[in-house]
Design a protein around this motif. Structure first.
Motif, short mmCIF file in Angstrom:
data_model
loop_
_atom_site.label_atom_id
_atom_site.label_comp_id
_atom_site.label_asym_id
_atom_site.label_seq_id
_atom_site.Cartn_x
_atom_site.Cartn_y
_atom_site.Cartn_z
N PHE A 142 39.11 20.43 -20.31
CA PHE A 142 38.73 19.08 -20.45
C PHE A 142 38.85 18.24 -19.16
N VAL A 143 40.09 18.54 -18.41
CA VAL A 143 40.51 17.75 -17.36
C VAL A 143 39.76 18.48 -16.08
N GLY A 144 39.89 19.82 -16.03
CA GLY A 144 39.02 20.26 -14.95
C GLY A 144 37.70 19.99 -14.92
N LYS A 258 38.92 14.30 -31.84
CA LYS A 258 40.36 14.31 -31.15
C LYS A 258 40.18 14.24 -29.79
N VAL A 259 39.19 14.22 -29.03
CA VAL A 259 39.04 14.45 -27.65
C VAL A 259 39.42 13.02 -27.10
N PHE A 260 40.25 13.22 -26.02
CA PHE A 260 40.74 12.15 -25.30
C PHE A 260 40.92 12.56 -23.71
N ASP A 261 41.05 13.79 -23.55
CA ASP A 261 41.04 14.06 -22.02
C ASP A 261 40.14 13.49 -21.29
N ASP B 309 45.21 22.66 -22.20
CA ASP B 309 45.85 21.58 -23.21
C ASP B 309 46.35 20.54 -22.00
N LEU B 310 45.94 19.18 -22.33
CA LEU B 310 46.85 18.25 -21.52
C LEU B 310 47.44 17.32 -22.53
N LEU B 311 46.85 17.12 -23.71
CA LEU B 311 47.50 16.15 -24.81
C LEU B 311 49.10 16.56 -24.83
N ILE B 312 49.06 17.71 -25.62
CA ILE B 312 50.40 17.85 -26.13
C ILE B 312 51.47 18.42 -24.92
N ALA B 313 50.95 18.72 -23.60
CA ALA B 313 51.95 18.87 -22.32
C ALA B 313 52.23 17.39 -22.04
N ARG B 329 48.98 17.78 -13.73
CA ARG B 329 48.93 17.62 -12.29
C ARG B 329 47.58 17.34 -11.88
N LEU B 330 46.55 17.68 -12.52
CA LEU B 330 45.26 17.33 -11.96
C LEU B 330 44.94 16.06 -12.39
N ARG B 331 45.35 15.60 -13.53
CA ARG B 331 44.99 14.38 -14.15
C ARG B 331 45.84 13.31 -13.05
#
Lengths: 320, 378
Positions: A142-144, A258-261, B309-313, B329-331
């Protein structure tokens, strides 16, 4: 890294070995030993799973409920204060409104495009290549994906060269460049596009399999009766895969909740794009208020419960 | 299927075009990132990536030689030089003020505000002539628009990998991902076997619970677990995050694998039992090899999921150099280097290249897993 994996292998091997040593399968009372061993062994196999599920999923649900009645550090009992605060909180109402928008738009659009893509790609020679390419965003985080789309929405003031694709298209038609992500209400839709882009491939793959599962005879009969391709699609195919459409729909719905990214990476909830999951994260880390954050998490949980019940029912139908 | 109908050629064309359009919309965003990540930083900021193959226009502010170097020629004081002090390029326009850098064609003679004229040739040669001997220590400013040949470079990647910390994050992500993929599969496979082929009380209830847990939102678990981790002293560690990923991936894994393992032919397992094999042996020697397709498909899922995954990390790992994963890192880069697209595009590409390779290489298994999990009697 190696240690972690080895520990896991080690557990299963040694625990079974131990059981075999205590109740050997040979010797004087074989039968009794085997019965005892067989009674215990399932729990050896299931043990780690049950413990982990208990700690990571069951305990948190209970604990969150408890925490939602407590203050920032989870220490003081505050009764319904958090709930009362939540109802009167403007940002919460904004999140709920946006979440509802997301819940309507994203599953609908992703399923719709997925269905179209599945139908069309099944009819052409290079359909499989096309499918892979449409499916590809599933692999991107999602971040990508947020970086990718933020680049597309990039804004430069009028007059200078636009490097964002969307503004370049708009200006080439003589329009004014826009800072897309800051336009109230509409920016929500620009964020949703990212998730739709990711999820369409998922819907396509599953719906395409369902479409192939439709018996040839029904379609042939329709053709003989002179149905047009569109009639075949809407009146014969879609009704037959209705249950699969429902599965795809609910799966994406759960994901949306659940999406927040995407929100955190693209706008961080500014300009009226807050959603529940991100708002909860905000209170957890910036607000450092575990009580309020737990309350928000519970709201998400409550929204999932109907789907949960439906899932359990469907699964029981399947195993019987 | 299309052979059954007398298909109309117009309709076939429409289908091809529609699919082409869909594919274009779905690939162009990623493609844009890929192209941009190889472009020269100066070109990236002024022109869209779709112009990457054409020459880029760029506005440059150059400074002429200092006035004291002016030479007298035919009653005028003249300064000569080239705007490209080093390197080369081609001038498409020039101007005398910053507001109008494109006022004059190359070769034209422009009047300057302080008197005198200037001419810039296409190759960058300039001639400035003053009616009287110029004064002052600094040279005249020249506003030129130059056309530069497209430049492609791997420099962006070198930069993000070695000085922006993406390289370290890449390793951190691997450290998180590999055990977080293997452990849940192993645990889930044993549990799935027990749920499919062993008799014990409470089996149906357990299965229903697991199915219900599939949809529990992660958000529920964060705060209680964070407190728990702090209480027992696991804190922010890799073990903590492996177990967290295991816990969150487990219900789906057990469910999918159970569906598959329960479908294995009964005769094989019964006959092995008759031959005196214990459950442990049956599992290891028969069930595990037979369920390879299901294991593989879940492994790919879990891998993609953990990698992305971003949240858990964010919650269970620290923000330090040794623990920050790629998504985190990207964020961070999006926040701090929001406009530096050469950094962002290259970083994003590093972060998505592994999952995409895995995805394309193992797509068959992934699709099979999706289908066994989601389509029930569809």
């Amino acid at each position: 890294m190696v240690l972690g994996v080895a520990a896991c292998f080690g557990y299963f091997w040694s625990s079974n070995r131990l059981l075999d040593t205590i109740y050997p399968g040979t010797g004087a009372n074989v039968a009794a030993n085997l019965t005892k061993a067989n009674a215990i062994r399932p729990w050896l196999f299931l043990g780690p799973a049950i413990i982990i599920l208990g700690i990571y999923l069951v305990y948190p649900v209970v604990n969150s409920i408890v925490l939602s009645f407590h203050g920032p550090n989870g220490e003081h009992w505050v009764g319904g204060y958090n709930y009362n605060w939540l109802i009167h909180d403007a940002a919460f109402r904004e999140s709920v409104r946006n979440n509802i928008l997301w819940l309507i738009v994203v599953p609908t659009a992703a399923t719709f495009f997925g269905l179209i893509a599945a139908t069309l790609t099944d009819r052409i020679g290079w359909g499989n290549i096309a499918k892979s390419l449409i499916f590809m965003p599933m692999a991107i985080s999602f971040v990508g994906a947020s970086v990718i789309w933020k680049f597309i929405y990039d804004y430069r003031p009028a007059g200078s060269g636009q490097i964002g694709l969307l503004n370049a298209i708009v200006t080439s038609f003589g329009g004014e460049p826009q800072a897309w992500l800051t336009i109230p209400l509409w920016n929500n839709f620009f964020l949703m596009v990212v998730l739709i882009w990711i999820q369409t491939g998922f819907a396509m793959v599953i719906l395409s399999a369902a479409l192939r599962g439709i018996p040839e005879e029904t379609i042939e009969a329709a053709i003989i009766d002179g149905a047009s391709p569109f009639q075949i699609f809407y009146k014969i195919k879609v009704p037959q895969i209705w249950s699969t459409i429902a599965v795809v729909w609910t799966t994406i719905t759960i994901l949306v909740l659940k999406v927040f990214d995407i929100v955190i990476a693209m706008t961080n909830g500014q300009w009226g794009t807050q959603v529940l999951a991100n708002y909860m994260f905000d209170w957890m880390f910036r607000g450092l208020d575990f009580g309020r954050a737990s309350t928000i998490a519970l709201v998400i949980m409550i929204m999932v419960v109907p789907i949960m019940i439906w899932n359990v029912r469907e699964a029981r139908k399947g195993t019987r | 299927m299309s052979t059954a109908v007398g298909t109309r050629p117009a309709l076939t064309w429409a289908v091809h075009l529609a699919v082409l359009l869909l594919v274009a919309v779905w690939t162009i965003p990623t493609f844009g990132i890929l192209v941009s990540s190889f472009r020269d930083r100066d070109q990236l900021v002024v022109s869209g990536w779709w112009t990457a193959l054409t020459s880029a226009e760029r506005n440059i502010v150059a400074r002429s030689a200092p006035p004291e170097e002016a030479v007298e020629e035919n009653g005028q004081w003249v300064l000569r030089g080239n705007v490209f002090a080093e390197g080369s390029g081609s001038i498409s326009a020039f101007g005398t003020s910053i507001q109008r850098p494109r006022e004059f064609e190359p070769g034209a003679t422009a009047e300057m505000r302080g008197g005198g004229t200037m001419t810039v040739e296409e190759n960058g040669d300039y001639v400035i002539s003053y009616p009287e001997q110029p004064e002052g220590g600094r040279g005249q400013r020249l506003f030129v628009t130059s056309l530069e040949a497209p430049k492609f470079t791997a420099e962006n990647y070198e930069r993000v990998l070695f000085s922006e910390g993406i390289g370290q994050s890449f390793i951190n992500t691997l450290t998180v991902t590999i055990p977080a993929t293997v452990i849940p599969i192993l645990i889930a496979a044993y549990a799935a076997y027990a749920l499919s082929w062993m008799q014990f009380p409470g089996r149906a209830l357990l299965l229903a619970t697991i199915v219900g847990l599939i949809v529990v939102p992660l958000q529920m678990a964060l705060i209680p677990l964070l407190r728990l981790y702090n209480d027992i002293g696991v804190g922010k560690s890799f073990i903590g995050i492996w177990l967290a990923h295991t816990g969150f991936g487990l219900p789906l894994a057990v469910y999918l694998l159970r569906n598959y393992i329960a479908g294995l032919p009964r005769e094989i397992i019964e006959s092995a039992r008759v031959d005196g094999a214990s459950d442990f042996e049956i599992f290891r020697k028969i069930v595990l090899p037979l369920s390879f397709p299901a294991l593989a498909s879940f492994a790919i899922f879990q891998f993609l999921w953990v990698w992305n995954d971003l949240l858990i990390a964010t919650v269970f790992l620290g923000n330090n150099e040794e623990q920050l994963v790629l998504t985190g890192r990207l964020r961070e880069l999006l926040g701090s280097r929001g406009g530096d697209w050469e950094i962002l595009t290259a970083s994003a590409f590093v972060a998505i290249v592994v999952p995409i390779v895995v995805f394309f290489a193992l797509q068959r298994y992934l699709v099979r897993g999706l289908l066994s999990g989601s389509v029930k009697g569809g």
